[in-house]
Write a protein that holds these residues in place. Structure first.
Motif, PDB file in Angstrom:
ATOM      1  N   LEU A  96       9.769   8.578  -2.363  1.00 19.90           N
ATOM      2  CA  LEU A  96      10.178   7.166  -2.402  1.00 19.90           C
ATOM      3  C   LEU A  96       9.444   6.351  -1.344  1.00 19.90           C
ATOM      4  O   LEU A  96       8.991   5.232  -1.606  1.00 19.90           O
ATOM      5  CB  LEU A  96      11.691   7.056  -2.206  1.00 19.90           C
ATOM      6  N   ILE A  97       9.279   6.920  -0.147  1.00 21.85           N
ATOM      7  CA  ILE A  97       8.609   6.203   0.938  1.00 21.85           C
ATOM      8  C   ILE A  97       7.113   6.121   0.672  1.00 21.85           C
ATOM      9  O   ILE A  97       6.492   5.072   0.859  1.00 21.85           O
ATOM     10  CB  ILE A  97       8.868   6.922   2.289  1.00 21.85           C
ATOM     11  N   GLU A  98       6.521   7.219   0.192  1.00 22.97           N
ATOM     12  CA  GLU A  98       5.070   7.294   0.063  1.00 22.97           C
ATOM     13  C   GLU A  98       4.524   6.685  -1.234  1.00 22.97           C
ATOM     14  O   GLU A  98       3.428   6.135  -1.252  1.00 22.97           O
ATOM     15  CB  GLU A  98       4.619   8.754   0.161  1.00 22.97           C
ATOM     16  N   LYS A  99       5.305   6.770  -2.315  1.00 20.25           N
ATOM     17  CA  LYS A  99       4.757   6.345  -3.604  1.00 20.25           C
ATOM     18  C   LYS A  99       5.690   5.433  -4.400  1.00 20.25           C
ATOM     19  O   LYS A  99       5.299   4.888  -5.433  1.00 20.25           O
ATOM     20  CB  LYS A  99       4.412   7.573  -4.453  1.00 20.25           C
ATOM     21  N   GLY A 100       6.886   5.260  -3.928  1.00 21.69           N
ATOM     22  CA  GLY A 100       7.877   4.478  -4.688  1.00 21.69           C
ATOM     23  C   GLY A 100       7.445   3.052  -4.947  1.00 21.69           C
ATOM     24  O   GLY A 100       7.600   2.534  -6.060  1.00 21.69           O
ATOM     25  N   ALA A 101       6.877   2.387  -3.940  1.00 23.97           N
ATOM     26  CA  ALA A 101       6.519   0.966  -4.076  1.00 23.97           C
ATOM     27  C   ALA A 101       5.450   0.779  -5.149  1.00 23.97           C
ATOM     28  O   ALA A 101       5.507  -0.161  -5.954  1.00 23.97           O
ATOM     29  CB  ALA A 101       6.036   0.416  -2.734  1.00 23.97           C
ATOM     30  N   SER A 102       4.448   1.681  -5.173  1.00 27.62           N
ATOM     31  CA  SER A 102       3.355   1.506  -6.138  1.00 27.62           C
ATOM     32  C   SER A 102       3.841   1.751  -7.567  1.00 27.62           C
ATOM     33  O   SER A 102       3.382   1.092  -8.504  1.00 27.62           O
ATOM     34  CB  SER A 102       2.187   2.442  -5.814  1.00 27.62           C
ATOM     35  N   VAL A 103       4.784   2.680  -7.739  1.00 23.21           N
ATOM     36  CA  VAL A 103       5.323   2.921  -9.077  1.00 23.21           C
ATOM     37  C   VAL A 103       6.203   1.743  -9.513  1.00 23.21           C
ATOM     38  O   VAL A 103       6.212   1.361 -10.696  1.00 23.21           O
ATOM     39  CB  VAL A 103       6.099   4.256  -9.132  1.00 23.21           C
ATOM     40  N   ARG A 104       6.891   1.130  -8.572  1.00 28.83           N
ATOM     41  CA  ARG A 104       7.654  -0.089  -8.898  1.00 28.83           C
ATOM     42  C   ARG A 104       6.709  -1.173  -9.417  1.00 28.83           C
ATOM     43  O   ARG A 104       7.035  -1.900 -10.362  1.00 28.83           O
ATOM     44  CB  ARG A 104       8.428  -0.583  -7.674  1.00 28.83           C
ATOM     45  N   ASP A 105       5.508  -1.265  -8.810  1.00 29.73           N
ATOM     46  CA  ASP A 105       4.508  -2.238  -9.286  1.00 29.73           C
ATOM     47  C   ASP A 105       4.117  -1.957 -10.729  1.00 29.73           C
ATOM     48  O   ASP A 105       3.946  -2.886 -11.532  1.00 29.73           O
ATOM     49  CB  ASP A 105       3.250  -2.184  -8.407  1.00 29.73           C
TER      50      ASP A 105
END
Length: 1507
Positions: free
Chosen positions: A456-465
């Motif tokens: 969630l910390i490492e890749k969560g934001a980009s998947v939300r995009d």
């Protein structure tokens, strides 16, 4: 006691603190020794402290044999080592809970994750069917003892389960206290899986009584090796070994199972010795979480009591087991989830062919190899995107499997970050065209996977995009795409990325209506449901499928396809054979709609709906042709030109020798041109590989690549190939068509495809600006708006069929009836008037129909997306079929629209007017009856924000609106100043066009072209030069490196200057005015120079890019010439230069740089002119170099126009218009600088130097002082007498001896050659031999670099060897050709982009001058118009004309790589000749013999019509 048990269970304490009970437990569980050796330690009071001091000898002294002694010491040392490496606080960092592998299954997609916890405890019998479990760490056992440990523990556990009549699983590689959490997955390294199965079989035979061996083999299942994943979901090399025990009642009956842990072989060796048989005999049962031996070492009554009691209960246990089995078998699976899946996956239509959902998005996790064959339904869903959380998917997972079946583009989530236009990103990702495979947990491009805790910390934001991007209304259609969560691995942790992913989709989609979850089993579903409910607070049970296996899911979804979709498609492969058209290949050709041999066969499309859409005016589909061929149907209406295309055009084109040939089908909009083109493809689908280009704005280089891929598919080796027949529709101009033709030729060259016959035939379906019938030829077929009697009869027959099958809707079949009524304008006008009776511009649906009519008329066939219409009309679509149809929102106007699919940056459903003529009449009706002018609709479109909100097709709409405002159309006579829309608004509502343009500038705030358009409007229409400058400045600020924008800035100043001069009625001009005008002229000239430099820079960039064929922008040169001429006009209206020929000569001297302003002033006695000279001195820099600059630009443009032609040989309309202005300016230049009397040459009293000067002025005046100026006389239609005078003048200069320059000597050669072409019998022609001798002398002298190109060009043309008449210089032809190519690149490279060197002459069969055949002579042979001649030239049909063949000499040669070594009449001389079309050399081996015609261009000789 209870305290003792709890003490025994805790082995986490420090070893030295262990009691003797804990040591015994440790020896049994961890050291894995038999009970008797553990009992020895217990009886000798060995506690933890003692254990630390023991060595192997001590143990053997106590009676422990060597093997167990070594095990105990090794296990103790390994434990100490482990404790040292993992001090307290670092161990037991286990993962979340997970379910054990399904019992008695071997091929399920189940794997464990390292450090996860099996959510079942070690247990005893419960209901006999639910398995009990036992865990063995198995990681500290020495390799040499592993097999023994494994088999012993399995036999002990199996016997216990069989005696207790309970199912059970023993797990090796699962930890236990004290070193690990109870049930923690560790995994063990396995080198040889087969060895475990083999040894277990042997152990069963050795340890069980002979009578029970077979029963034991049936109850003890083979070992199962369950893979262990690392925390980041990558595969480790470890496994958990599991053995299932299934003591079926029919096998075990009431038997008792003893095992002897001393093998039978061991017993044989001990034969003859007295042994106690009971010492090695064990009777194991499950006692809680332990396996216990009930058979005592002594047979005393007390010790046998518990054993006997259990034996007495065996019959009862067997009965209970039998009952449990019967109860379990009654739970037969009963589910309705198959029909639920069918409903949810299609949105209620129960058919994937007609699914409510236009797109699918798949979210999935770690797959198992056993699942992949059951996931073929994914290929049929053809998802827009797959969000894959398996980091090994590209190596051995779902992505790798899917890519074998379909086309995918693999991306990381970062690619979805919005850094530019949304549709631009979608286009780059090829979203909605190919499946975009998004690896959400690394595994590609060195992206390191993350474990669950850190994802969630490492890749969560980009998947939300990614998810936010996919859920945008301008990317995927609102409520018409389905997100499928395909859980290939069980999700059991709240931190699992899929839980977060579901939450984001749930938020973006505002619920679960567009979400479907598919789980492999009910356990996986329960975990998933509980996690989602905890995370989102919603119960997703009704959106989940879990009762079906993946094989059943696969079958259910595939059954929703029609037979046509399920069946294989085929392409023709020559000789009547067919080849399978793989779906992967088909999808990779995403710019093409490929027509297969068996197209439509087995389909279940709704015939009524498809036919009604076509008859209403919708675009024809393949289904219409298919239905018309079915029994009981009347044939599809054949246009008169159909047979001509079939029987003449296509066969003739097929006989040409060029890789890509072309013919055009010109048609009046709405008259059936596209339908005829598609009918032609349908009729040829067995003979050609037919395809339609989906999007006319597609990247043409990509289109070319895909066309050649279709050509080569499945027969790279087979020759000849079946050609591709490609239909292209709605290209705006022929330049773009020729661009595509050239790119296809290049692609054929790249793949070395031989072009002895056409490999690709382009059927160019293009709208004609004129409705007047043009002559049909083999290259151009015209379809007008008048039917022949034969066509009308076919319409009558078709109407009878329609009246039977479509009686109810016949009144709205406008498309068919317009044709039936022979395109009657009265009928169309009546349709528009009747349909628009209730029109009210305040109503939303009325606004939409007005906008659609405007778009259709002024931007050919433009549309609005369905999503936009729904938003605009306030419709609320649902994720289920049967919700409101968007057509209903149009009310009574719905009969004027039809639905289409638009292939743009993203693929989307759209709506358009049914017929262009109806759209035109609708606009007229709105203006006359409802007082709604074009300007009103345009302003509505520009100012209504709702049209430009984030909906599908937003970019397409923006482009179409911009096109309506900007796109100008050029006739042969004049260049239009504004787009048809702006011009029509100005005619209909004069003055309102300004408001429209200002509204456009607000809508397109950052668009330099719109600002440029306003600048042009203000200087051309309003004469408001201040406003024009402001807009030009704004445009330049937005795009400072664009030569066309810079040209507008210069044009504003030029027009301001012209306007000021025109309005100034005071003549002669006062000095103050002269100063103002010259200052403006200097500014304009500087601006045009800047434009010219930018144009050169752009051209070089395009040349290097090799894909942009835009030609050089010559506006700067012409602009500077125009301003120079204005300067001359200004000076002519001053006191100094205004009167008399003397003053005229003085001005000529000043502007030529021969006189200074000061010199003129000194000779002027009129003091009133002093103020003029003061002004003129300020501008001496531009005045004294004016002639030089004008001459430089005239020469540049002359060379450009004469030596470079369009890629296809066609003349550019805008270039012809520019030439008219060019000649006007040159006339004024010549009048000032070149005035002379040609009779002076015969004046014997005149000074020779004056005669020479006069002669040179004459040549300059006739534009004959350069070689390209002379060459222009081949085609400029000037009287032949002028050319004779030119030749005579050069002859005079030749006779002037040393006064004749090298340039003039060379031009003398050109003048005679050109004169011989246009007036072969002229008396002024020099004898051919004498001319050749003169040329030979020039070649033998000193040659300046500027004259090398023209000299070598004419030398190659004249000295091409001929039998019996070779010139000595002919032997140097090879050198001349090589130098020409180098010189051409140096001279023309910066301006030749998008152009082809003009072939000035061709090699003829005759001798002398007659050997030089010029292009006009060829043109006379074919008697074709300019456009037809260009197409014949491009296709090569011109070389098949008999008269042409009789004129030209065919040369032979051999292929040498990319060129040909041409044979000559000189035995040892071979000349390198480049092919005009490189594709004609493709596929020809080095040394292949060929023949060809030779054309002479300034780039070198060219091989034409290679055979």
């Amino acid at each position: 006691t209870g305290g003792q048990h709890s003490e025994e269970a805790d082995l986490s304490a420090d070893i030295k603190d262990w009691s003797k009970h804990q040591v015994r437990l440790w020896a049994l569980k961890k050291a894995a020794v038999d009970d008797k050796f553990a009992d020895i330690l217990f009886q000798q009071d060995i506690n933890g402290s003692s254990l630390l001091l023991l060595d192997k000898t001590d143990l053997m002294d106590l009676g422990v044999t060597l093997g167990p002694a070594k095990l105990i010491i090794h296990a103790r040392d390994e434990l100490l080592k482990f404790r040292k490496e993992h001090p307290p606080g670092t161990i037991n960092q286990s993962g979340g809970l997970c379910k054990p592998y399904p019992f008695q299954r071997y091929h399920d997609a189940c794997r464990y994750m390292e450090n996860s916890i099996l959510d079942v405890p070690e247990s005893g019998a419960s209901d006999y069917i639910e398995p009990c479990h036992e865990f063995k760490g198995f990681i500290s056992v020495p390799d040499e003892n592993k097999m023994c440990k494994f088999t012993t523990d399995v036999i002990r556990f199996a016997a216990a389960c069989m005696n207790s009549r309970t199912n059970g699983t023993i797990h090796f590689g699962v930890g236990d206290k004290p070193d690990f959490t109870h049930g923690e997955v560790l995994g063990v390294d396995i080198n040889d899986k087969e060895a475990y199965e083999k040894e277990l079989k042997n152990a069963i035979e050795n340890y069980f009584e002979h009578k029970h061996e077979e029963a034991a083999k049936k109850c003890i299942k083979p070992p199962r090796f369950v893979g262990v994943l690392n925390k980041d979901m990558t595969s480790s090399q470890k496994y958990v070994i599991e053995v299932d025990i299934v003591p079926n009642s029919t096998i075990c009956e009431e038997n008792r199972y003893f095992v002897s842990l001393a093998s039978k072989k061991g017993k044989k060796k001990a034969k003859g010795k007295e042994t106690d048989p009971q010492q090695s005999k064990f009777f194991y049962i499950r006692d809680g979480s332990s396996t216990r031996n009930l058979f005592p070492s002594t047979t005393s009554a007390g010790s046998m009591e518990e054993f006997n009691k259990f034996v007495d209960s065996v019959a009862q246990l067997s009965q209970l087991r039998k009952q449990a089995e019967e109860k379990h078998l009654k739970g037969v699976k009963s589910t309705v989830q198959g029909s639920r899946l069918s409903q949810m996956i299609t949105g209620g239509t129960q058919s994937l062919d007609q699914s409510h959902f236009e797109q699918y998005v798949i979210v999935t996790n770690k797959s198992h190899p056993g699942q992949l064959e059951s996931l073929t339904f994914l290929q049929e869903l053809n998802p827009a995107a797959v969000l894959d959380f398996d980091p090994e998917s590209t190596k051995n997972g779902l992505q790798q499997h899917f890519e074998e079946l379909s086309t995918v583009n693999v991306h990381l989530p970062i690619k979805y970050k919005i850094t530019e236009g949304v549709e631009d990103i979608a286009s780059k990702l090829k979203l909605t065209r190919n499946t975009s495979w998004v690896l959400c947990n690394g595994g590609v491009e060195d992206e390191v996977p993350s474990d669950i805790e850190n994802w969630l910390i490492e890749k969560g934001a980009s998947v939300r995009d990614v998810i936010s991007f996919l859920c945008r209304k301008d990317v995927l259609p609102s409520k018409r795409f389905l997100v499928v969560f395909l859980l290939l691995s069980t999700v059991s942790e709240k931190m699992d990325p899929l839980v977060e992913t579901f939450s984001i989709f749930w938020q973006e989609l505002k619920g679960t209506e567009q979400i479907l979850c598919i789980c492999e089993n009910e356990k996986a579903f329960t975990y998933w449901k509980d996690l989602i409910e905890a995370r989102c607070g919603t119960n997703i049970s009704r959106r989940c499928i879990y009762d079906l296996s993946f094989a059943e899911v696969n079958g259910t979804i595939l059954s929703l396809l029609s037979e046509n979709r399920r069946s294989k498609h085929f392409l023709p492969c020559g000789g009547g054979s067919k080849v399978l058209f793989e779906k992967k290949v088909e999808r990779s050709l995403n710019t093409l709609d490929v027509l297969c041999v068996n197209q439509c066969e087995g389909g279940n499309e709704n015939k009524i709906v498809i036919e009604e859409n076509f008859y209403k005016g919708g675009k024809v589909s393949w289904w219409n042709f298919f239905f018309s061929e079915q029994p009981g149907s009347t044939p599809f209406i054949k246009r008169d030109q159909f047979d001509f295309i079939m029987n003449t055009v296509i066969p003739d084109l097929s006989s040409l020798r060029k890789a890509c040939v072309l013919f055009s089908l010109m048609h009046v909009p709405g008259c059936g041109g596209t339908t005829l083109a598609m009918h032609t493809l349908w009729a040829h689908k067995d003979k050609f590989r037919c395809a339609v280009l989906k999007d006319s704005n597609a990247d043409l280089a990509e289109v070319a690549t895909q066309v050649v891929k279709l050509l080569r598919d499945a027969h790279e080796e087979q020759l000849p190939r079946v050609p591709v027949l490609l239909m292209i529709d709605d290209f705006e101009d022929m330049d773009k068509v020729f661009d595509l033709q050239q790119l296809i030729e290049k692609e054929c060259v790249t793949h070395d495809i031989q072009s002895g016959s056409p490999q690709v035939i382009l059927l160019n379906c293009m709208r004609s600006d004129s409705s007047e019938q043009t002559e049909t030829t083999e290259e151009t077929v015209f379809i007008g708006n008048k039917l022949s009697e034969k066509e009308q009869k076919q319409c009558e027959q078709k109407l009878k069929e329609i009246e039977k099958t479509h009686k109810e809707n016949l009144d709205t079949f406008y498309g068919f009836m317009i044709m039936k009524k022979n395109f009657s304008q009265e009928y169309i006008q009546g349709v528009a008037r009747n349909t628009l009776k209730s029109f009210n511009i305040n109503h939303k649906h009325a606004q939409l129909i007005a906008v659609l009519a405007l778009l259709n008329v002024y931007c050919k066939g433009a549309s609005l997306s369905v999503s936009l219409c729904e938003e605009f009309l306030g419709l609320q679509p649902k994720a289920l079929c049967g919700s409101d149809r968007f057509e209903d929102g149009f009310g009574s106007f719905s009969t004027l629209i039809s639905a289409i699919t638009v292939e743009a940056k993203v693929v989307f459903k759209a709506v358009k007017m049914i017929h262009s003529s109806i759209a035109q009449h609708c606009l007229q009706e709105l203006a006359t009856t409802h007082n709604v002018q074009i300007a009103d609709i345009a302003n509505l479109l520009l100012t209504t924000d709702r049209f430009y909100e984030s909906t599908q097709g937003k970019d397409s709409l923006m482009q179409n609106v911009r096109c309506m405002l900007v796109k100008r159309y050029h006739s042969k006579e004049e260049e239009s100043t504004f787009s048809p829309l702006i011009q029509d608004i100005a005619k209909q509502s004069q003055g309102l066009e300004e408001i429209v343009l200002l509204d456009a500038s607000k809508r397109f705030e950052r668009d330099a072209i719109i600002s440029q358009l306003l600048a042009r409007y203000y200087y051309l229409k309003k004469r408001d030069f201040k406003e024009a400058k402001d807009w030009a400045r704004r445009a330049k600020d937005l795009n400072p490196e664009n030569s066309y924008i810079t040209d507008t800035s210069a044009q504003v100043i030029k027009h301001e200057l012209k306007n000021a001069i025109a309005e100034d009625k005071e003549l002669p001009f006062e000095p103050e005015k002269v100063q103002i005008y010259l200052k403006m002229a200097r500014s304009a000239m500087d601006a045009f120079k800047e434009q010219h430099n930018l144009a050169k820079k752009e051209s070089m960039q395009r040349f290097q890019n090799r894909r942009d064929m835009t030609p050089f922008n010559t506006a700067g040169c012409l602009g500077e010439i125009q301003v120079g001429v204005i300067v001359i006009e200004i000076l002519e209206k001053t006191h100094i230069f205004s009167t008399g020929s003397v003053r005229h000569d003085i001005m000529s001297g000043v502007l030529s740089g021969d006189l200074t302003i000061q010199k003129v002033e000194e000779g002027d006695r009129n003091r009133k002119n002093k103020s003029y000279y003061s002004v003129l001195r300020q501008f001496e820099d531009i005045l004294c170099t004016l002639k030089e600059r004008l001459k430089l630009n005239f020469d540049f443009l002359d060379k450009f126009y004469v030596n470079l032609g369009s890629r296809c040989g066609m003349k550019d309309t805008r270039e012809q218009i520019a030439k008219i202005e060019f000649f006007r300016c040159f006339k004024q230049y010549a009048d000032l600088f070149c005035k002379t009397d040609s009779t002076n040459l015969n004046n014997k009293t005149m000074n020779v130097m004056l005669k020479v000067h006069s002669a040179r002025r004459f040549l300059e005046m006739q534009k004959a002082d350069t070689y390209y100026g002379v060459l222009d006389y081949l085609s400029n239609q000037k009287p032949t007498e002028v050319m004779e005078k030119i030749a005579k003048t050069y002859d005079f200069l030749q006779g002037n001896g040393s006064g004749c320059t090298l340039k003039e000597k060379i031009n003398f050669i050109y003048a005679n050659v050109v004169l011989s072409c246009i007036k072969p019998h002229s008396l002024h022609l020099k004898p051919f031999k004498k001319l050749c001798d003169s040329l030979g002398q020039i070649l033998g002298g000193q040659i300046s670099s500027s004259e090398r190109l023209p000299l070598h060009f004419i030398a190659v043309a004249l000295f091409w060897p001929q039998p019996g008449g070779d010139h000595p210089a002919s032997k140097n032809l090879g050198k001349f050709v090589s130098w020409m190519r180098t010189l051409y690149d140096e001279d023309m490279q910066g301006v030749c982009n998008g152009k082809r060197p003009v072939v000035h002459f061709l090699l003829g069969k005759k001798y002398g001058y007659e050997r030089m055949v010029h292009l006009e002579e060829i043109r006379k042979c074919v008697k074709a118009g300019q456009e037809q001649f260009a197409t014949m030239w491009a296709n090569g049909t011109i070389w098949k004309e008999k008269q042409v063949e009789q004129l030209l000499f065919r040369v032979s040669g051999v292929v040498q790589g990319r060129c040909i070594l041409a044979d000559t009449s000189i035995p040892d001389l071979k000349v390198e000749v480049g092919p005009m079309f490189r594709s004609q050399l493709s596929g020809r081996a080095k040394g292949s013999k060929v023949s060809f015609f030779i054309g002479f261009s300034v780039k070198g000789p060219l091989a034409i019509d290679i055979n």
